[in-house]
Motif scaffolding. Structure first.
Motif, PDB file in Angstrom:
ATOM      1  N   PRO A  95     -39.308  62.986  48.823  1.00  0.00           N
ATOM      2  CA  PRO A  95     -39.070  63.742  47.588  1.00  0.00           C
ATOM      3  C   PRO A  95     -40.027  64.926  47.404  1.00  0.00           C
ATOM      4  O   PRO A  95     -39.661  65.930  46.777  1.00  0.00           O
ATOM      5  CB  PRO A  95     -39.273  62.692  46.482  1.00  0.00           C
ATOM      6  CG  PRO A  95     -39.002  61.389  47.148  1.00  0.00           C
ATOM      7  CD  PRO A  95     -39.499  61.539  48.549  1.00  0.00           C
ATOM      8  N   ALA A  96     -41.246  64.818  47.955  1.00  0.00           N
ATOM      9  CA  ALA A  96     -42.231  65.881  47.788  1.00  0.00           C
ATOM     10  C   ALA A  96     -41.829  67.170  48.493  1.00  0.00           C
ATOM     11  O   ALA A  96     -42.411  68.226  48.225  1.00  0.00           O
ATOM     12  CB  ALA A  96     -43.595  65.412  48.304  1.00  0.00           C
TER      13      ALA A  96
ATOM     14  N   TYR B  89     -39.012  68.635  48.146  1.00  0.00           N
ATOM     15  CA  TYR B  89     -38.039  69.328  47.297  1.00  0.00           C
ATOM     16  C   TYR B  89     -38.768  69.800  46.039  1.00  0.00           C
ATOM     17  O   TYR B  89     -39.141  68.989  45.186  1.00  0.00           O
ATOM     18  CB  TYR B  89     -36.907  68.387  46.895  1.00  0.00           C
ATOM     19  CG  TYR B  89     -36.042  67.897  48.035  1.00  0.00           C
ATOM     20  CD1 TYR B  89     -34.793  68.463  48.281  1.00  0.00           C
ATOM     21  CD2 TYR B  89     -36.469  66.856  48.855  1.00  0.00           C
ATOM     22  CE1 TYR B  89     -33.991  68.002  49.309  1.00  0.00           C
ATOM     23  CE2 TYR B  89     -35.675  66.391  49.893  1.00  0.00           C
ATOM     24  CZ  TYR B  89     -34.443  66.966  50.121  1.00  0.00           C
ATOM     25  OH  TYR B  89     -33.651  66.509  51.149  1.00  0.00           O
ATOM     26  N   SER B  90     -38.959  71.091  45.901  1.00  0.00           N
ATOM     27  CA  SER B  90     -39.606  71.642  44.714  1.00  0.00           C
ATOM     28  C   SER B  90     -39.209  73.095  44.587  1.00  0.00           C
ATOM     29  O   SER B  90     -38.729  73.718  45.548  1.00  0.00           O
ATOM     30  CB  SER B  90     -41.138  71.537  44.809  1.00  0.00           C
ATOM     31  OG  SER B  90     -41.634  72.422  45.803  1.00  0.00           O
TER      32      SER B  90
ATOM     33  N   LEU C  20     -31.905  63.982  45.749  1.00  0.00           N
ATOM     34  CA  LEU C  20     -33.288  64.433  45.806  1.00  0.00           C
ATOM     35  C   LEU C  20     -33.441  65.838  45.247  1.00  0.00           C
ATOM     36  O   LEU C  20     -34.446  66.161  44.597  1.00  0.00           O
ATOM     37  CB  LEU C  20     -33.794  64.373  47.253  1.00  0.00           C
ATOM     38  CG  LEU C  20     -33.995  62.967  47.819  1.00  0.00           C
ATOM     39  CD1 LEU C  20     -34.297  63.024  49.308  1.00  0.00           C
ATOM     40  CD2 LEU C  20     -35.111  62.237  47.073  1.00  0.00           C
ATOM     41  N   THR C  21     -32.453  66.692  45.482  1.00  0.00           N
ATOM     42  CA  THR C  21     -32.492  68.048  44.925  1.00  0.00           C
ATOM     43  C   THR C  21     -32.416  68.010  43.409  1.00  0.00           C
ATOM     44  O   THR C  21     -33.156  68.717  42.714  1.00  0.00           O
ATOM     45  CB  THR C  21     -31.335  68.887  45.491  1.00  0.00           C
ATOM     46  OG1 THR C  21     -31.455  68.966  46.912  1.00  0.00           O
ATOM     47  CG2 THR C  21     -31.341  70.294  44.918  1.00  0.00           C
TER      48      THR C  21
ATOM     49  N   ASN D 237     -35.860  66.454  41.966  1.00  0.00           N
ATOM     50  CA  ASN D 237     -37.141  67.077  42.262  1.00  0.00           C
ATOM     51  C   ASN D 237     -37.143  68.598  42.162  1.00  0.00           C
ATOM     52  O   ASN D 237     -38.217  69.198  42.063  1.00  0.00           O
ATOM     53  CB  ASN D 237     -37.603  66.649  43.657  1.00  0.00           C
ATOM     54  CG  ASN D 237     -37.813  65.156  43.738  1.00  0.00           C
ATOM     55  OD1 ASN D 237     -38.791  64.623  43.250  1.00  0.00           O
ATOM     56  ND2 ASN D 237     -36.855  64.460  44.345  1.00  0.00           N
TER      57      ASN D 237
ATOM     58  N   LYS E 112     -37.344  69.172  37.610  1.00  0.00           N
ATOM     59  CA  LYS E 112     -38.771  69.478  37.467  1.00  0.00           C
ATOM     60  C   LYS E 112     -39.111  70.963  37.440  1.00  0.00           C
ATOM     61  O   LYS E 112     -40.252  71.325  37.125  1.00  0.00           O
ATOM     62  CB  LYS E 112     -39.553  68.804  38.599  1.00  0.00           C
ATOM     63  CG  LYS E 112     -39.497  67.291  38.562  1.00  0.00           C
ATOM     64  CD  LYS E 112     -40.287  66.675  39.719  1.00  0.00           C
ATOM     65  CE  LYS E 112     -40.228  65.163  39.686  1.00  0.00           C
ATOM     66  NZ  LYS E 112     -40.967  64.545  40.824  1.00  0.00           N
TER      67      LYS E 112
END
Length: 284
Positions: free
Chosen positions: A66-67, A69-70, A190-191, A194, A198
Protein backbone atom coordinates in the motif's frame (compact mmCIF):
# COMPACT_ATOMS: atom_id res chain seq x y z
CA UNK A 1 5.54 -4.00 -24.95
CA UNK A 2 6.92 -0.47 -24.36
CA UNK A 3 7.44 0.34 -20.70
CA UNK A 4 9.14 2.77 -18.33
CA UNK A 5 10.88 1.41 -15.24
CA UNK A 6 10.32 3.80 -12.33
CA UNK A 7 12.84 4.59 -9.60
CA UNK A 8 11.03 2.21 -7.22
CA UNK A 9 11.06 -0.65 -9.69
CA UNK A 10 7.51 -0.49 -11.11
CA UNK A 11 7.03 -1.07 -14.83
CA UNK A 12 4.61 1.35 -16.47
CA UNK A 13 3.15 0.45 -19.85
CA UNK A 14 2.92 3.36 -22.29
CA UNK A 15 1.97 4.03 -25.89
CA UNK A 16 2.88 6.95 -28.10
CA UNK A 17 2.09 8.22 -31.57
CA UNK A 18 2.69 11.31 -33.68
CA UNK A 19 5.38 13.96 -33.74
CA UNK A 20 5.54 17.55 -32.54
CA UNK A 21 4.96 19.24 -29.20
CA UNK A 22 4.50 16.49 -26.56
CA UNK A 23 1.17 15.84 -24.85
CA UNK A 24 1.00 13.41 -21.90
CA UNK A 25 -2.43 12.02 -20.93
CA UNK A 26 -3.10 10.83 -17.35
CA UNK A 27 -6.19 8.66 -16.91
CA UNK A 28 -8.96 8.48 -14.30
CA UNK A 29 -9.63 5.82 -11.64
CA UNK A 30 -12.00 3.92 -13.93
CA UNK A 31 -9.75 4.29 -16.97
CA UNK A 32 -6.38 3.15 -18.30
CA UNK A 33 -4.15 4.00 -21.24
CA UNK A 34 -6.97 3.13 -23.66
CA UNK A 35 -9.22 5.85 -22.25
CA UNK A 36 -7.45 8.47 -24.34
CA UNK A 37 -7.90 6.89 -27.77
CA UNK A 38 -10.15 9.73 -29.08
CA UNK A 39 -7.43 12.21 -28.09
CA UNK A 40 -4.47 10.12 -29.26
CA UNK A 41 -5.96 9.78 -32.74
CA UNK A 42 -6.87 13.45 -33.03
CA UNK A 43 -3.84 15.18 -31.54
CA UNK A 44 -1.24 12.86 -33.09
CA UNK A 45 -1.79 14.79 -36.32
CA UNK A 46 0.32 17.64 -34.92
CA UNK A 47 1.68 16.47 -31.56
CA UNK A 48 3.71 13.70 -29.98
CA UNK A 49 1.06 11.99 -27.85
CA UNK A 50 1.80 9.68 -24.92
CA UNK A 51 -0.63 7.69 -22.81
CA UNK A 52 0.22 5.22 -20.05
CA UNK A 53 -1.44 2.93 -17.54
CA UNK A 54 -0.65 4.06 -14.03
CA UNK A 55 0.69 1.72 -11.36
CA UNK A 56 -2.02 -0.69 -10.28
CA UNK A 57 -3.48 -0.75 -13.80
CA UNK A 58 -2.72 -3.62 -16.16
CA UNK A 59 -0.63 -4.11 -18.21
CA UNK A 60 1.52 -1.95 -15.89
CA UNK A 61 2.68 -3.54 -12.66
CA UNK A 62 0.33 -3.89 -9.69
CA UNK A 63 2.40 -3.40 -6.53
CA UNK A 64 0.98 -5.15 -3.46
CA UNK A 65 2.52 -2.75 -0.91
CA UNK A 66 0.00 0.00 0.00
CA UNK A 67 2.90 2.40 0.66
CA UNK A 68 3.67 2.43 -3.05
CA UNK A 69 0.38 4.18 -3.83
CA UNK A 70 0.35 7.88 -2.94
CA UNK A 71 -0.21 11.24 -4.59
CA UNK A 72 3.51 12.06 -4.48
CA UNK A 73 4.35 8.70 -6.05
CA UNK A 74 1.80 9.09 -8.84
CA UNK A 75 3.16 12.60 -9.53
CA UNK A 76 6.70 11.22 -9.64
CA UNK A 77 5.57 8.56 -12.10
CA UNK A 78 4.47 11.29 -14.52
CA UNK A 79 7.87 12.97 -14.28
CA UNK A 80 9.66 9.64 -14.74
CA UNK A 81 7.59 8.84 -17.83
CA UNK A 82 8.66 12.19 -19.29
CA UNK A 83 12.27 11.54 -18.29
CA UNK A 84 12.21 8.04 -19.74
CA UNK A 85 11.03 9.39 -23.09
CA UNK A 86 13.50 12.27 -23.11
CA UNK A 87 10.79 14.93 -22.87
CA UNK A 88 11.65 18.17 -21.08
CA UNK A 89 8.26 19.88 -21.27
CA UNK A 90 4.78 18.70 -22.26
CA UNK A 91 1.14 19.58 -22.09
CA UNK A 92 -0.08 17.43 -19.15
CA UNK A 93 -3.73 16.42 -19.54
CA UNK A 94 -5.40 14.72 -16.59
CA UNK A 95 -8.91 13.41 -16.06
CA UNK A 96 -10.47 12.97 -12.59
CA UNK A 97 -7.87 11.08 -10.53
CA UNK A 98 -5.39 11.99 -13.25
CA UNK A 99 -6.47 15.64 -13.01
CA UNK A 100 -5.43 15.77 -9.36
CA UNK A 101 -2.06 14.32 -10.38
CA UNK A 102 -1.70 16.80 -13.24
CA UNK A 103 -2.35 19.65 -10.79
CA UNK A 104 0.37 18.33 -8.49
CA UNK A 105 2.78 18.17 -11.42
CA UNK A 106 1.93 21.78 -12.22
CA UNK A 107 2.46 22.81 -8.60
CA UNK A 108 5.69 20.91 -7.91
CA UNK A 109 7.23 20.68 -11.40
CA UNK A 110 5.99 23.72 -13.31
CA UNK A 111 9.06 23.76 -15.52
CA UNK A 112 8.00 20.43 -17.02
CA UNK A 113 4.55 21.70 -18.08
CA UNK A 114 3.62 23.76 -21.11
CA UNK A 115 0.06 23.63 -19.82
CA UNK A 116 -2.14 21.56 -17.52
CA UNK A 117 -5.68 20.27 -18.06
CA UNK A 118 -7.82 19.27 -15.08
CA UNK A 119 -10.94 17.54 -16.43
CA UNK A 120 -13.65 16.18 -14.15
CA UNK A 121 -11.71 17.28 -11.08
CA UNK A 122 -13.07 17.67 -7.56
CA UNK A 123 -14.55 14.33 -6.53
CA UNK A 124 -14.11 13.87 -2.77
CA UNK A 125 -12.82 17.39 -2.12
CA UNK A 126 -15.82 19.45 -1.03
CA UNK A 127 -15.40 20.14 2.72
CA UNK A 128 -19.07 19.65 3.58
CA UNK A 129 -19.04 16.21 1.94
CA UNK A 130 -15.63 15.05 3.14
CA UNK A 131 -16.77 12.52 5.75
CA UNK A 132 -19.19 10.94 3.29
CA UNK A 133 -16.47 10.86 0.63
CA UNK A 134 -14.07 9.02 2.93
CA UNK A 135 -16.73 6.42 3.69
CA UNK A 136 -17.48 6.06 -0.02
CA UNK A 137 -13.78 5.52 -0.80
CA UNK A 138 -13.66 2.75 1.79
CA UNK A 139 -16.82 1.14 0.42
CA UNK A 140 -15.56 1.27 -3.18
CA UNK A 141 -12.20 -0.21 -2.17
CA UNK A 142 -13.97 -3.02 -0.32
CA UNK A 143 -16.11 -3.71 -3.37
CA UNK A 144 -13.10 -4.00 -5.68
CA UNK A 145 -11.18 -6.09 -3.15
CA UNK A 146 -13.97 -8.54 -2.28
CA UNK A 147 -16.21 -8.75 -5.35
CA UNK A 148 -15.24 -10.32 -8.69
CA UNK A 149 -13.80 -7.57 -10.87
CA UNK A 150 -16.65 -7.96 -13.38
CA UNK A 151 -19.26 -7.29 -10.68
CA UNK A 152 -17.34 -4.38 -9.16
CA UNK A 153 -16.80 -2.82 -12.57
CA UNK A 154 -20.47 -3.21 -13.50
CA UNK A 155 -21.54 -1.38 -10.33
CA UNK A 156 -18.90 1.35 -10.46
CA UNK A 157 -19.47 2.11 -14.14
CA UNK A 158 -23.11 2.88 -13.35
CA UNK A 159 -22.58 5.53 -10.71
CA UNK A 160 -24.95 8.47 -11.40
CA UNK A 161 -22.24 10.75 -12.83
CA UNK A 162 -21.99 8.41 -15.87
CA UNK A 163 -25.73 8.13 -16.61
CA UNK A 164 -25.55 10.71 -19.39
CA UNK A 165 -22.80 8.77 -21.15
CA UNK A 166 -24.74 5.50 -21.08
CA UNK A 167 -27.91 7.19 -22.32
CA UNK A 168 -26.28 9.13 -25.18
CA UNK A 169 -23.72 6.60 -26.36
CA UNK A 170 -24.54 3.02 -25.30
CA UNK A 171 -21.84 1.60 -27.57
CA UNK A 172 -19.12 3.85 -26.19
CA UNK A 173 -20.28 3.27 -22.62
CA UNK A 174 -20.23 -0.51 -23.14
CA UNK A 175 -16.62 -0.31 -24.28
CA UNK A 176 -15.70 1.81 -21.25
CA UNK A 177 -17.42 -0.65 -18.89
CA UNK A 178 -15.77 -3.64 -20.57
CA UNK A 179 -12.30 -2.12 -20.18
CA UNK A 180 -13.02 -1.34 -16.53
CA UNK A 181 -13.88 -5.01 -16.04
CA UNK A 182 -10.38 -5.94 -17.25
CA UNK A 183 -8.66 -4.02 -14.44
CA UNK A 184 -6.96 -5.48 -11.38
CA UNK A 185 -9.32 -5.55 -8.42
CA UNK A 186 -6.35 -5.37 -6.06
CA UNK A 187 -4.82 -2.43 -7.90
CA UNK A 188 -8.14 -0.61 -7.90
CA UNK A 189 -8.66 -1.17 -4.17
CA UNK A 190 -5.15 -0.04 -3.25
CA UNK A 191 -5.45 3.03 -5.48
CA UNK A 192 -8.76 4.01 -3.92
CA UNK A 193 -7.55 3.57 -0.32
CA UNK A 194 -4.10 5.10 -0.62
CA UNK A 195 -4.40 7.70 -3.38
CA UNK A 196 -8.03 8.73 -3.70
CA UNK A 197 -8.80 8.67 0.03
CA UNK A 198 -5.53 10.16 1.33
CA UNK A 199 -4.62 12.80 -1.26
CA UNK A 200 -5.00 16.47 -0.25
CA UNK A 201 -8.35 17.96 -1.18
CA UNK A 202 -8.54 20.95 -3.50
CA UNK A 203 -9.57 23.13 -0.57
CA UNK A 204 -6.52 21.97 1.41
CA UNK A 205 -4.36 23.02 -1.55
CA UNK A 206 -5.86 26.52 -1.75
CA UNK A 207 -2.76 28.47 -0.73
CA UNK A 208 -0.55 26.53 -3.14
CA UNK A 209 -3.09 26.79 -5.97
CA UNK A 210 -3.08 30.58 -5.65
CA UNK A 211 0.56 30.46 -6.77
CA UNK A 212 -0.09 28.11 -9.73
CA UNK A 213 1.81 29.58 -12.67
CA UNK A 214 1.16 27.18 -15.57
CA UNK A 215 -1.70 27.77 -18.06
CA UNK A 216 -4.61 25.72 -16.66
CA UNK A 217 -7.78 24.60 -18.38
CA UNK A 218 -10.51 23.17 -16.16
CA UNK A 219 -13.18 21.11 -17.97
CA UNK A 220 -16.32 19.65 -16.40
CA UNK A 221 -19.63 18.26 -17.59
CA UNK A 222 -22.73 19.96 -16.22
CA UNK A 223 -24.12 16.53 -15.26
CA UNK A 224 -20.98 15.71 -13.26
CA UNK A 225 -22.41 16.85 -9.93
CA UNK A 226 -19.52 15.64 -7.69
CA UNK A 227 -17.03 17.73 -9.67
CA UNK A 228 -18.90 20.97 -10.34
CA UNK A 229 -18.01 22.73 -7.08
CA UNK A 230 -14.37 21.67 -7.31
CA UNK A 231 -14.10 22.93 -10.88
CA UNK A 232 -15.58 26.30 -9.92
CA UNK A 233 -13.18 26.42 -6.95
CA UNK A 234 -10.22 25.91 -9.29
CA UNK A 235 -11.44 28.67 -11.62
CA UNK A 236 -11.85 31.09 -8.72
CA UNK A 237 -8.55 30.15 -7.06
CA UNK A 238 -5.94 29.51 -9.76
CA UNK A 239 -4.79 32.76 -11.42
CA UNK A 240 -4.08 31.05 -14.77
CA UNK A 241 -7.32 29.03 -14.93
CA UNK A 242 -10.04 29.01 -17.56
CA UNK A 243 -13.20 26.95 -17.15
CA UNK A 244 -15.13 25.07 -19.82
CA UNK A 245 -18.48 23.52 -18.86
CA UNK A 246 -19.83 20.99 -21.36
CA UNK A 247 -23.64 20.83 -21.50
CA UNK A 248 -25.56 17.59 -21.00
CA UNK A 249 -22.30 15.83 -20.18
CA UNK A 250 -21.35 13.60 -17.27
CA UNK A 251 -18.02 12.59 -15.79
CA UNK A 252 -16.46 10.70 -18.69
CA UNK A 253 -15.91 13.88 -20.71
CA UNK A 254 -12.98 12.56 -22.75
CA UNK A 255 -15.10 9.86 -24.41
CA UNK A 256 -18.63 11.17 -23.94
CA UNK A 257 -18.01 14.46 -25.80
CA UNK A 258 -14.63 13.98 -27.53
CA UNK A 259 -15.16 16.67 -30.17
CA UNK A 260 -15.93 19.42 -27.66
CA UNK A 261 -13.17 18.19 -25.36
CA UNK A 262 -10.61 18.15 -28.17
CA UNK A 263 -11.63 21.60 -29.37
CA UNK A 264 -11.06 23.03 -25.89
CA UNK A 265 -7.64 21.39 -25.67
CA UNK A 266 -6.67 22.66 -29.12
CA UNK A 267 -7.38 26.24 -28.05
CA UNK A 268 -5.34 25.79 -24.88
CA UNK A 269 -2.38 24.22 -26.64
CA UNK A 270 -2.21 26.96 -29.27
CA UNK A 271 -2.52 29.79 -26.77
CA UNK A 272 0.00 28.25 -24.36
CA UNK A 273 2.56 27.55 -27.07
CA UNK A 274 2.27 31.08 -28.48
CA UNK A 275 2.38 32.77 -25.07
CA UNK A 276 -1.13 34.20 -25.45
CA UNK A 277 -3.01 32.27 -22.76
CA UNK A 278 -3.24 35.29 -20.43
CA UNK A 279 -3.18 37.99 -23.09
CA UNK A 280 -6.53 39.43 -21.95
CA UNK A 281 -5.16 39.92 -18.42
CA UNK A 282 -1.80 41.27 -19.50
CA UNK A 283 -3.25 44.01 -21.68
CA UNK A 284 -1.51 42.87 -24.85
Amino acid sequence: MPEILTSDGVRLHYEETGTGTPVLFVHEFAGDHRTWEPQMRYFARAHRCITFSQRGYLPSDVPTDPARYSQDRFRTDVIEVLDGLGIERAHVVGHSMGAYTALHVGLHNPGRCMSVVAAGCGWGSKPADRDASIQLCEDIARMFREEPIEAAAFAYARFPMRNAYEAKDPRGFAEFARWLGEHSGLGSALTMLNLQLKRPTLWELEDALRTFSVPLLVIVGDEDEPCLDGSLFLKRTVPTAALAILPRCGHTVTSEEPAAFNDALSELFGAAESGHWLVHKLGR
